[in-house]
Design a protein around this motif. Structure first.
Motif, mmCIF file in Angstrom:
data_model
loop_
_atom_site.group_PDB
_atom_site.id
_atom_site.type_symbol
_atom_site.label_atom_id
_atom_site.label_comp_id
_atom_site.label_asym_id
_atom_site.label_seq_id
_atom_site.Cartn_x
_atom_site.Cartn_y
_atom_site.Cartn_z
ATOM 1 N N ASP A 1 50.886 30.324 27.355
ATOM 2 C CA ASP A 1 49.583 30.141 28.015
ATOM 3 C C ASP A 1 49.718 29.517 29.392
ATOM 4 O OD1 ASP A 1 48.376 31.222 25.818
ATOM 5 O OD2 ASP A 1 47.865 29.301 24.891
ATOM 6 N N ASP A 2 50.677 28.591 29.562
ATOM 7 C CA ASP A 2 50.800 27.926 30.861
ATOM 8 C C ASP A 2 51.385 28.846 31.935
ATOM 9 O OD1 ASP A 2 53.183 28.036 29.543
ATOM 10 O OD2 ASP A 2 53.924 26.098 30.261
ATOM 11 N N VAL A 3 51.951 29.996 31.512
ATOM 12 C CA VAL A 3 52.474 30.969 32.483
ATOM 13 C C VAL A 3 51.446 32.062 32.752
ATOM 14 C CG1 VAL A 3 54.352 32.598 32.972
ATOM 15 C CG2 VAL A 3 54.830 30.488 31.720
ATOM 16 N N ARG A 4 50.546 32.309 31.826
ATOM 17 C CA ARG A 4 49.563 33.386 31.974
ATOM 18 C C ARG A 4 48.720 33.212 33.222
ATOM 19 N NH1 ARG A 4 46.336 33.267 26.568
ATOM 20 N NH2 ARG A 4 44.863 34.317 27.960
ATOM 21 N N SER A 5 48.327 31.978 33.533
ATOM 22 C CA SER A 5 47.480 31.746 34.707
ATOM 23 C C SER A 5 48.194 32.153 35.992
ATOM 24 C CB SER A 5 47.066 30.272 34.783
ATOM 25 O OG SER A 5 48.215 29.435 34.856
ATOM 26 N N TYR A 6 49.524 32.014 36.013
ATOM 27 C CA TYR A 6 50.285 32.423 37.197
ATOM 28 C C TYR A 6 50.267 33.947 37.358
ATOM 29 C CZ TYR A 6 52.031 27.638 37.349
ATOM 30 O OH TYR A 6 52.121 26.265 37.435
ATOM 31 N N PHE A 7 50.311 34.652 36.241
ATOM 32 C CA PHE A 7 50.197 36.107 36.316
ATOM 33 C C PHE A 7 48.810 36.516 36.822
ATOM 34 C CE2 PHE A 7 53.867 36.231 33.381
ATOM 35 C CZ PHE A 7 54.618 37.202 34.029
ATOM 36 N N ARG A 8 47.797 35.742 36.492
ATOM 37 C CA ARG A 8 46.456 36.037 36.992
ATOM 38 C C ARG A 8 46.411 35.932 38.517
ATOM 39 N NH1 ARG A 8 44.108 32.496 34.223
ATOM 40 N NH2 ARG A 8 43.850 33.826 32.376
ATOM 41 N N ASN A 9 47.122 34.956 39.054
ATOM 42 C CA ASN A 9 47.178 34.807 40.512
ATOM 43 C C ASN A 9 47.898 35.992 41.158
ATOM 44 O OD1 ASN A 9 46.952 33.117 43.021
ATOM 45 N ND2 ASN A 9 49.181 33.184 42.866
ATOM 46 N N VAL A 10 49.006 36.451 40.541
ATOM 47 C CA VAL A 10 49.733 37.609 41.062
ATOM 48 C C VAL A 10 48.852 38.857 40.990
ATOM 49 C CG1 VAL A 10 51.767 39.075 40.798
ATOM 50 C CG2 VAL A 10 51.951 36.621 40.400
ATOM 51 N N HIS A 11 48.096 38.972 39.894
ATOM 52 C CA HIS A 11 47.187 40.118 39.761
ATOM 53 C C HIS A 11 46.144 40.123 40.875
ATOM 54 C CE1 HIS A 11 43.458 42.036 38.198
ATOM 55 N NE2 HIS A 11 44.308 42.965 37.826
ATOM 56 N N ASP A 12 45.634 38.949 41.236
ATOM 57 C CA ASP A 12 44.668 38.867 42.338
ATOM 58 C C ASP A 12 45.289 39.347 43.643
ATOM 59 O OD1 ASP A 12 42.776 37.876 40.615
ATOM 60 O OD2 ASP A 12 43.138 35.779 41.137
ATOM 61 N N HIS A 13 46.537 38.985 43.870
ATOM 62 C CA HIS A 13 47.222 39.423 45.093
ATOM 63 C C HIS A 13 47.414 40.938 45.106
ATOM 64 C CE1 HIS A 13 49.132 35.176 45.778
ATOM 65 N NE2 HIS A 13 47.859 35.227 46.105
ATOM 66 N N VAL A 14 47.767 41.508 43.951
ATOM 67 C CA VAL A 14 47.935 42.958 43.875
ATOM 68 C C VAL A 14 46.614 43.664 44.140
ATOM 69 C CG1 VAL A 14 48.346 44.860 42.262
ATOM 70 C CG2 VAL A 14 49.945 42.970 42.378
ATOM 71 N N THR A 15 45.524 43.112 43.622
ATOM 72 C CA THR A 15 44.209 43.702 43.868
ATOM 73 C C THR A 15 43.875 43.687 45.356
ATOM 74 O OG1 THR A 15 43.459 42.969 41.680
ATOM 75 C CG2 THR A 15 41.763 43.572 43.288
ATOM 76 N N THR A 16 44.217 42.581 46.014
ATOM 77 C CA THR A 16 43.978 42.485 47.461
ATOM 78 C C THR A 16 44.777 43.544 48.221
ATOM 79 O OG1 THR A 16 43.571 40.101 47.294
ATOM 80 C CG2 THR A 16 44.143 40.974 49.468
ATOM 81 N N VAL A 17 46.049 43.688 47.845
ATOM 82 C CA VAL A 17 46.898 44.694 48.508
ATOM 83 C C VAL A 17 46.361 46.092 48.245
ATOM 84 C CG1 VAL A 17 49.197 45.706 48.606
ATOM 85 C CG2 VAL A 17 48.945 43.231 48.414
ATOM 86 N N ALA A 18 45.930 46.353 46.999
ATOM 87 C CA ALA A 18 45.411 47.681 46.647
ATOM 88 C C ALA A 18 44.180 48.023 47.486
ATOM 89 C CB ALA A 18 45.070 47.736 45.166
ATOM 90 N N ARG B 1 43.490 46.894 50.479
ATOM 91 C CA ARG B 1 43.916 47.135 51.857
ATOM 92 C C ARG B 1 44.576 48.504 51.987
ATOM 93 N NH1 ARG B 1 47.029 41.793 53.868
ATOM 94 N NH2 ARG B 1 47.026 42.958 55.826
ATOM 95 N N VAL B 2 45.377 48.882 51.001
ATOM 96 C CA VAL B 2 46.028 50.193 51.044
ATOM 97 C C VAL B 2 44.985 51.305 50.983
ATOM 98 C CG1 VAL B 2 47.565 51.762 49.798
ATOM 99 C CG2 VAL B 2 48.198 49.364 50.087
ATOM 100 N N ALA B 3 43.951 51.122 50.143
ATOM 101 C CA ALA B 3 42.874 52.115 50.078
ATOM 102 C C ALA B 3 42.162 52.224 51.427
ATOM 103 C CB ALA B 3 41.886 51.742 48.972
ATOM 104 N N ALA B 4 41.965 51.077 52.094
ATOM 105 C CA ALA B 4 41.339 51.096 53.420
ATOM 106 C C ALA B 4 42.237 51.816 54.430
ATOM 107 C CB ALA B 4 41.053 49.668 53.885
ATOM 108 N N PHE B 5 43.560 51.622 54.314
ATOM 109 C CA PHE B 5 44.487 52.333 55.195
ATOM 110 C C PHE B 5 44.333 53.838 55.028
ATOM 111 C CE2 PHE B 5 47.749 48.628 54.946
ATOM 112 C CZ PHE B 5 46.940 47.886 55.783
ATOM 113 N N ASP B 6 44.250 54.275 53.783
ATOM 114 C CA ASP B 6 44.149 55.707 53.512
ATOM 115 C C ASP B 6 42.881 56.291 54.129
ATOM 116 O OD1 ASP B 6 45.308 58.017 52.002
ATOM 117 O OD2 ASP B 6 43.376 57.951 51.004
ATOM 118 N N GLU B 7 41.773 55.568 53.993
ATOM 119 C CA GLU B 7 40.519 56.048 54.576
ATOM 120 C C GLU B 7 40.585 56.067 56.093
ATOM 121 O OE1 GLU B 7 37.432 53.582 53.063
ATOM 122 O OE2 GLU B 7 37.653 54.268 50.983
ATOM 123 N N LEU B 8 41.187 55.040 56.677
ATOM 124 C CA LEU B 8 41.289 54.980 58.134
ATOM 125 C C LEU B 8 42.172 56.105 58.669
ATOM 126 C CD1 LEU B 8 40.674 53.629 60.801
ATOM 127 C CD2 LEU B 8 42.515 51.993 60.358
#
Length: 317
Positions: A211-228, A230-237
């Motif tokens: 459980d004490d490591v799961r929260s860290y994976f949640r933070n990494v998931h948030d970063h991946v969502t942010t990158v995703a 931005r990449v979608a915006a790149f494709d549209e641009l």
């Protein structure tokens, strides 16, 4: 544990002590090289086959008491200009087998090495105390950090390309933008599928992740969502830039056609008059006039000059 250990001796020592774990790193192993390790640690044959042959999309699979996770790694390739580069994103693969007392990483590609990551974890006993799950989190965080770095560099390239596309007399073609779009697609294939495995780990998909490591994976998931995003915006641009480039080409063709049409109209005047007076009839007006020739030449020049001024006023020339 200091000294040199085989994988069999290492896991036996860990299990006898009842603490610690084994971390084995492999680079592009063949079936023979990984077979002994697979038998010792009880790795599933399908996961082993995926690790050897690579070419997998990011995923998370559970085999009995073992997790198998696949990452796509990326590296930004330096280049002089985004409009002339043939390769901008270089991709590789990183697989991780996770058990209660071991983690085995298999790397494909010449980048995204984990040596420095291992040194950082060795220097942080508190993180290592969380077990193999801490290594899996560190790997995920390491991979996603590279996503962010590559995304920032690509964003700079797209800004430069956008400036070039809308500059006067640009030489950027739609084919060049499509090539860049293909490189962004390579990044997208690495980023988007990774969101689901990270979310599952953050939501308690397996007991191998405390459980004490799961929260860290949640933070990494948030970063991946942010990158995703931005990449979608790149494709549209980039799609917009392709449309803008095609629009400029169409506009240039229309402008060229207007110029050709205008000059054809001007040239038609002397051609028509020369054709009329070249029919060799005996009785034609102005043939016997003393100043007939200069008069016809003057008329031709006057009409051509008038047409030229009209076309210039309409911005056809």
């Amino acid at each position: 544990m200091p000294g040199h250990w085989s994988h069999t001796e290492a896991i036996q020592e860990v299990r006898e002590r009842g603490e610690g774990f084994v971390w084995i790193g492999l680079h592009e192993p063949n079936q023979e090289q990984i077979q002994g390790i697979a038998e010792t640690f009880g790795l599933h044959e399908l996961a082993v086959e995926d690790a050897v042959h690579a070419h997998q999309r990011p995923k998370l699979e559970r085999y009995d008491d073992t997790l198998f996770m696949v990452f796509r790694t990326v590296r930004y390739v330096e280049h002089d200009s985004p409009t002339t580069a043939n390769e901008i994103v270089e991709s590789g693969e990183l697989m991780a087998f996770l058990g209660a007392d071991f983690v085995i990483t298999v790397r494909h590609g010449n980048h995204a090495g984990l040596a420095h990551l291992r040194r950082e974890l060795d220097a942080d006993p508190e993180r290592m105390a969380a077990g193999p799950a801490s290594v899996l989190h560190a790997i995920a965080d390491h991979v996603v950090d590279h996503f962010l770095t590559v995304t920032e560099r690509i964003e700079d390239d797209i800004d430069a390309m956008e400036t070039e596309v809308f500059a006067p007399r640009t030489r950027v073609t739609s084919e060049q933008i499509y090539l860049f779009k293909r490189e962004v697609l390579e990044l997208r294939r690495a980023v988007l599928p990774l969101a689901t495995p990270l979310r599952r780990l953050a939501e308690g998909y397996t007991r191998l992740v405390p459980d004490d490591v799961r929260s860290y994976f949640r933070n990494v998931h948030d970063h991946v969502t942010t990158v995703a995003d931005r990449v979608a915006a790149f494709d549209e641009l980039l799609t917009t830039l392709v449309d803008a480039t095609l629009g400029k080409i169409t506009l240039q063709l229309n402008s060229d056609m207007r110029k050709i049409t205008a000059w054809a109209a001007i040239i038609a005047v002397p051609t028509a008059l020369a054709g009329i007076y070249g029919m060799n009839f005996d009785y034609m007006p102005e043939l016997q006039l003393r100043y007939g020739y200069p008069m016809i030449i003057g008329i031709i020049l006057l009409i051509c000059l008038t047409l030229y001024r009209v076309f210039r006023k309409k911005n056809w020339l």
